[in-house]
Every structure is written in structure tokens, then in C-alpha cells.
Design a protein around this motif. Structure first.
Motif, PDB file in Angstrom:
ATOM      1  N   ASN A  48       0.815  -1.223   0.000  1.00 47.51           N
ATOM      2  CA  ASN A  48       0.000   0.000   0.000  1.00 47.51           C
ATOM      3  C   ASN A  48       0.845   1.268   0.000  1.00 47.51           C
ATOM      4  N   TYR A  49       2.153   1.126   0.234  1.00 51.08           N
ATOM      5  CA  TYR A  49       3.062   2.283   0.271  1.00 51.08           C
ATOM      6  C   TYR A  49       3.952   2.329  -0.973  1.00 51.08           C
ATOM      7  N   LEU A  50       3.602   1.471  -1.945  1.00 53.10           N
ATOM      8  CA  LEU A  50       4.312   1.438  -3.230  1.00 53.10           C
ATOM      9  C   LEU A  50       3.317   1.793  -4.323  1.00 53.10           C
ATOM     10  N   ASN A  51       3.725   2.651  -5.239  1.00 52.96           N
ATOM     11  CA  ASN A  51       2.821   3.123  -6.287  1.00 52.96           C
ATOM     12  C   ASN A  51       3.341   2.779  -7.680  1.00 52.96           C
ATOM     13  N   PRO A  52       2.438   2.702  -8.682  1.00 57.35           N
ATOM     14  CA  PRO A  52       2.875   2.422 -10.050  1.00 57.35           C
ATOM     15  C   PRO A  52       3.965   3.401 -10.490  1.00 57.35           C
ATOM     16  N   GLY A  53       5.026   2.848 -11.085  1.00 54.95           N
ATOM     17  CA  GLY A  53       6.145   3.681 -11.531  1.00 54.95           C
ATOM     18  C   GLY A  53       7.252   3.825 -10.511  1.00 54.95           C
ATOM     19  N   ASP A  54       6.961   3.501  -9.245  1.00 55.39           N
ATOM     20  CA  ASP A  54       8.020   3.479  -8.232  1.00 55.39           C
ATOM     21  C   ASP A  54       8.998   2.359  -8.557  1.00 55.39           C
ATOM     22  N   CYS A  55      10.189   2.424  -7.961  1.00 59.96           N
ATOM     23  CA  CYS A  55      11.183   1.359  -8.139  1.00 59.96           C
ATOM     24  C   CYS A  55      11.578   0.799  -6.777  1.00 59.96           C
ATOM     25  N   LEU A  56      11.363  -0.499  -6.611  1.00 51.94           N
ATOM     26  CA  LEU A  56      11.739  -1.215  -5.390  1.00 51.94           C
ATOM     27  C   LEU A  56      13.093  -1.872  -5.638  1.00 51.94           C
ATOM     28  N   VAL A  57      14.076  -1.569  -4.801  1.00 53.81           N
ATOM     29  CA  VAL A  57      15.445  -2.057  -5.012  1.00 53.81           C
ATOM     30  C   VAL A  57      15.766  -3.155  -3.997  1.00 53.81           C
ATOM     31  N   ALA A 180      16.340  -7.251   5.772  1.00 51.59           N
ATOM     32  CA  ALA A 180      15.049  -6.615   5.459  1.00 51.59           C
ATOM     33  C   ALA A 180      14.333  -7.372   4.350  1.00 51.59           C
ATOM     34  N   GLY A 181      15.108  -8.035   3.483  1.00 49.46           N
ATOM     35  CA  GLY A 181      14.513  -8.779   2.380  1.00 49.46           C
ATOM     36  C   GLY A 181      13.890 -10.094   2.798  1.00 49.46           C
ATOM     37  N   LYS A 247       8.975   9.593  -9.590  1.00 43.53           N
ATOM     38  CA  LYS A 247       8.483   8.505  -8.738  1.00 43.53           C
ATOM     39  C   LYS A 247       9.495   8.223  -7.624  1.00 43.53           C
ATOM     40  N   LYS A 248       9.124   7.316  -6.715  1.00 38.57           N
ATOM     41  CA  LYS A 248       9.965   7.027  -5.549  1.00 38.57           C
ATOM     42  C   LYS A 248      10.888   5.836  -5.793  1.00 38.57           C
ATOM     43  N   VAL A 249      12.104   5.939  -5.243  1.00 42.86           N
ATOM     44  CA  VAL A 249      13.018   4.795  -5.181  1.00 42.86           C
ATOM     45  C   VAL A 249      13.013   4.297  -3.748  1.00 42.86           C
ATOM     46  N   ILE A 250      12.550   3.055  -3.572  1.00 37.76           N
ATOM     47  CA  ILE A 250      12.410   2.466  -2.234  1.00 37.76           C
ATOM     48  C   ILE A 250      13.435   1.346  -2.106  1.00 37.76           C
ATOM     49  N   CYS A 251      14.402   1.513  -1.239  1.00 37.08           N
ATOM     50  CA  CYS A 251      15.425   0.485  -1.040  1.00 37.08           C
ATOM     51  C   CYS A 251      15.003  -0.469   0.066  1.00 37.08           C
ATOM     52  N   VAL A 252      15.204  -1.749  -0.180  1.00 32.96           N
ATOM     53  CA  VAL A 252      14.929  -2.772   0.823  1.00 32.96           C
ATOM     54  C   VAL A 252      16.241  -3.087   1.528  1.00 32.96           C
ATOM     55  N   GLY A 253      16.380  -2.555   2.732  1.00 32.94           N
ATOM     56  CA  GLY A 253      17.569  -2.821   3.528  1.00 32.94           C
ATOM     57  C   GLY A 253      18.650  -1.774   3.386  1.00 32.94           C
ATOM     58  N   THR A 254      19.457  -1.679   4.409  1.00 37.78           N
ATOM     59  CA  THR A 254      20.563  -0.721   4.411  1.00 37.78           C
ATOM     60  C   THR A 254      21.606  -1.090   3.359  1.00 37.78           C
ATOM     61  N   THR A 255      21.709  -2.387   3.021  1.00 38.14           N
ATOM     62  CA  THR A 255      22.720  -2.783   2.026  1.00 38.14           C
ATOM     63  C   THR A 255      22.334  -2.292   0.631  1.00 38.14           C
ATOM     64  N   SER A 256      21.045  -2.420   0.266  1.00 42.82           N
ATOM     65  CA  SER A 256      20.579  -1.887  -1.020  1.00 42.82           C
ATOM     66  C   SER A 256      20.760  -0.374  -1.059  1.00 42.82           C
ATOM     67  N   CYS A 257      20.454   0.265   0.049  1.00 45.24           N
ATOM     68  CA  CYS A 257      20.599   1.719   0.153  1.00 45.24           C
ATOM     69  C   CYS A 257      22.047   2.133  -0.069  1.00 45.24           C
ATOM     70  N   ARG A 258      22.974   1.466   0.578  1.00 44.96           N
ATOM     71  CA  ARG A 258      24.390   1.814   0.453  1.00 44.96           C
ATOM     72  C   ARG A 258      24.908   1.518  -0.956  1.00 44.96           C
ATOM     73  N   LYS A 288      21.285  10.938  -2.425  1.00 47.20           N
ATOM     74  CA  LYS A 288      21.256  11.336  -3.835  1.00 47.20           C
ATOM     75  C   LYS A 288      20.134  10.640  -4.594  1.00 47.20           C
ATOM     76  N   VAL A 289      19.767   9.449  -4.144  1.00 41.40           N
ATOM     77  CA  VAL A 289      18.818   8.624  -4.898  1.00 41.40           C
ATOM     78  C   VAL A 289      17.658   8.126  -4.037  1.00 41.40           C
ATOM     79  N   VAL A 290      17.955   7.612  -2.871  1.00 46.98           N
ATOM     80  CA  VAL A 290      16.967   6.895  -2.055  1.00 46.98           C
ATOM     81  C   VAL A 290      15.906   7.848  -1.503  1.00 46.98           C
ATOM     82  N   ASP A 291      14.632   7.463  -1.715  1.00 42.96           N
ATOM     83  CA  ASP A 291      13.509   8.242  -1.175  1.00 42.96           C
ATOM     84  C   ASP A 291      12.897   7.593   0.049  1.00 42.96           C
TER      85      ASP A 291
END
Length: 341
Positions: A48-57, A180-181, A247-258, A288-291
Motif C-alpha cells: 500500500n506504500y508502493l505506487n505504479p512507476g516506483d522502483c523497489l530495489v 530486510a529482504g 516517482k519514488k526509489v524504495i530500497c529494501v535494507g541498508t545494504t541496497s541503500c548503500r 542522492k537517490v533513495v527516497d
């Protein structure tokens, strides 16, 4: 900035010892990083917190059975190796216990001689460089003889190895899971994709440096261990497309974020790249990237809680953690999750 600024009181009984049966039924805390408002959900509600066009990493690294128990060839004394990272074809950097048995030139046997390890050098913080000798394929030998390298705060035996792997794990090389994954199921990922969310896979082989305690009082004096990462063109394109379209870039976990932040240029464009990163993200860092970030609940005074604090502020982070303690959320690797939006 002091390490002690990131302390919170955590009752030991809240440290999750075993994974719950259904990965996506963990609790999910929703933290608004602007207002600090908190909601309590179930992990599968994350859609519910992810929208069309967002990117889940997602980080598709795979944990190797990196803990080896063996004996010294000449004396029979017990030894434990924890493989941290491969430095050459059959050479690894490893933590060795007890270290006094692991002088340069010492040889050790695992699995009645199926695998022989020789200390050929010393590395940072007391770790050793180990050269291995064996017949066949190293990964198969390791799979037979090695154990999963669970963190020291998990004292229960893990019944199923795959519960310490994400369902999308692919590339062998981690000494710890990108935890987190662990909450995602194939069904949930299919639903997310069907909603029109792009899924980008990056790789960061998690070393123990990610979880290493910060031993200095001044945060700025802490040095991260380097970890290998890889971002291919497909992942970079998906992330850049989301950013370009607002759109939003949503990283799963601190490792994806880094990983994403390491692979990004100063203007926030993610590059196809691979290499070693020791990026240390703490309050004051400009993302720079992560939302948004999906992450577990981390140790007090750790680099991980510092990264979370960089995204939504130290006071809001520590307040959320205190609420998590009050609400009896489960902490650390097999614990519950939060999404910072």
C-alpha cells in the motif's frame, strides 16, 4: 556526533531468535519521516506504500555457509573460521578463533581433510588471509562442511538454512543476510509487480563490517570495512527511470541503500558499476537517490541505526525505536520491519 547519541534500551527478550513461519506476516511499523507519525501494520501491507512507476530495489546476494569448524593439523586443537571475503581464487580473508592458534604457516583440517586451510598472511583487526586446498569445486565443499554464519545474538539453532536467505537470493558471497529482504515472499513480489512497481536487483555481498560495533566515541572516527557491490545496466535504468518520472526509489535494507548511493553520481544518476564500497551514512548525509527505506530494527549504537537516522532524523528514529520496544516489536535479523516514507 557521539556514538552514545544512538543508544536505546533494548530488553533482551525482544531479540528474535527464530524466523516466524510466514515471512510476510511480521509486524510493519510505518514511519513518516516528515511528521514522525507512526502506524502499525503487517508486512504484507507494504504494498500500500508502493505506487505504479516506483522502483523497489532488492539486494540479491546469497549467504554462503561461511562458518567452518575444524582442527589444527599438528595438535588437533579446535579452530573456527568465519570467511569474510574472497581475495583471490582460493584465498579468503577470515576471522579465526582462537587467533593464537592461527600464526602464519599454520594449517587446519575441515571434514577429515576434505578441506585444508593454511594461514598465509595477516589482515586488518586480527583477521587472517587463508589459502584453501581441496579437490573438486570449492562452493560444493563449503556447502557440505560449512554452517550458516548467524549473528552472535541468535543463540537458537536454525532449522532451515533457506530461512536465512531471501527468496530472490542469487549471487553467492555474503557473510550475513540482507535481513530486510527476508520478509518478502514470491507471492508478495508478484503482487507488487502486478501493481506496476518496477523491481531492480542490485548486489552487495554483506561483510561483517556492516554489523561491527562502533568502538569509537566520535562517530566520524569510525571506519567501515569495504564490501563488494554490483549494479547492472538494467537495475540502473529502472532506478533512473523512476527518478526521471518523479516517482519514488524504495530500497529494501541498508545494504541496497548503500549500494545505490555508492553507484550514484553527485547529481543522483545511478551508474552501471561494480567495485568495493566503504560508504558510511550517518546524520548529515545528503541522499542522492533513495527516497524511502524498508529496514529491520537494528542494534543500539550501530552504523545501521545511524543510517536510518540520516534518512529521518535521530530524534524521530529513536522515538520510533522506543515505541517499537513498548509495542514489543521483534528486533534484529529475524525481527519485524519498518518502512520510512
Amino acid at each position: 556526533m557521539k556514538t552514545s547519541d544512538f543508544y536505546f534500551d533494548l530488553p533482551e527478550e525482544l531479540i528474535a531468535q527464530v524466523p516466524i513461519k510466514d515471512r510476510s506476516s511480521s509486524k510493519l511499523m510505518v514511519l513518516d519521516r516528515e511528521s514522525g507519525e507512526i502506524e502499525h501494520k503487517i508486512f504484507k501491507d507494504v504494498i500500500n506504500y508502493l505506487n505504479p512507476g516506483d522502483c523497489l530495489v532488492l539486494n540479491n546476494t546469497r549467504v554462503i555457509p561461511a562458518r567452518l569448524i575444524g582442527e589444527k593439523l599438528d595438535t588437533g586443537g579446535k579452530i573456527e573460521f568465519l570467511l569474510l571475503k574472497r581475495t583471490e581464487e582460493d584465498t579468503w580473508q577470515a576471522l579465526v578463533k582462537p587467533g593464537k592458534r592461527a600464526k602464519v604457516g599454520a594449517k587446519f583440517s575441515f571434514g577429515n581433510g576434505k578441506l585444508i586451510g593454511e594461514v598465509v598472511g595477516l589482515a586488518e583487526e586480527g583477521s587472517r588471509i587463508i589459502k584453501f586446498y581441496y579437490e573438486g569445486i570449492f562452493e560444493e565443499v563449503l556447502d557440505e562442511l560449512g554452517n550458516m554464519p548467524l549473528p552472535p545474538y541468535i543463540t537458537e539453532r536454525l532449522e532451515e538454512r533457506e530461512r536465512y536467505q531471501t527468496v530472490y537470493s542469487k549471487h553467492n558471497g555474503s557473510a550475513a543476510a540482507p535481513t530486510a529482504g527476508l520478509h518478502f515472499t514470491q507471492e508478495l513480489l508478484s503482487e507488487i509487480k502486478a501493481k506496476g512497481v518496477d523491481i531492480a536487483f542490485v548486489t552487495l555481498h554483506v561483510g561483517l563490517g556492516t554489523f561491527r560495533p562502533v568502538k569509537v566515541e566520535d562517530v566520524l572516527n569510525h571506519e567501515m570495512h569495504s564490501e563488494f557491490y554490483m549494479v547492472d545496466k538494467e537495475a540502473a535504468d529502472k532506478i533512473n527511470k523512476a527518478k526521471a518520472n518523479g516517482k519514488k526509489v524504495i530500497c529494501v535494507g541498508t545494504t541496497s541503500c548503500r549500494t545505490v548511493e555508492s553507484a550514484s553520481s553527485e547529481d543522483g544518476v545511478v551508474q552501471e558499476s561494480s567495485g568495493w564500497t566503504n560508504i558510511f551514512i550517518y546524520p548529515g548525509y545528503k541522499f542522492k537517490v533513495v527516497d524511502r527505506l524498508i529496514t529491520n530494527f537494528h542494534l543500539p549504537e550501530s552504523t545501521l541505526i545511524m543510517l536510518v537516522s540520516a534518512l529521518c532524523g535521530k530524534d524521530k528514529t529513536l522515538n520510533a525505536y522506543n515505541v517499537a520496544v513498548e509495542e514489543k516489536y521483534r528486533f534484529f535479523s529475524f525481527g519485524d520491519a519498518m518502512i520510512i516514507k
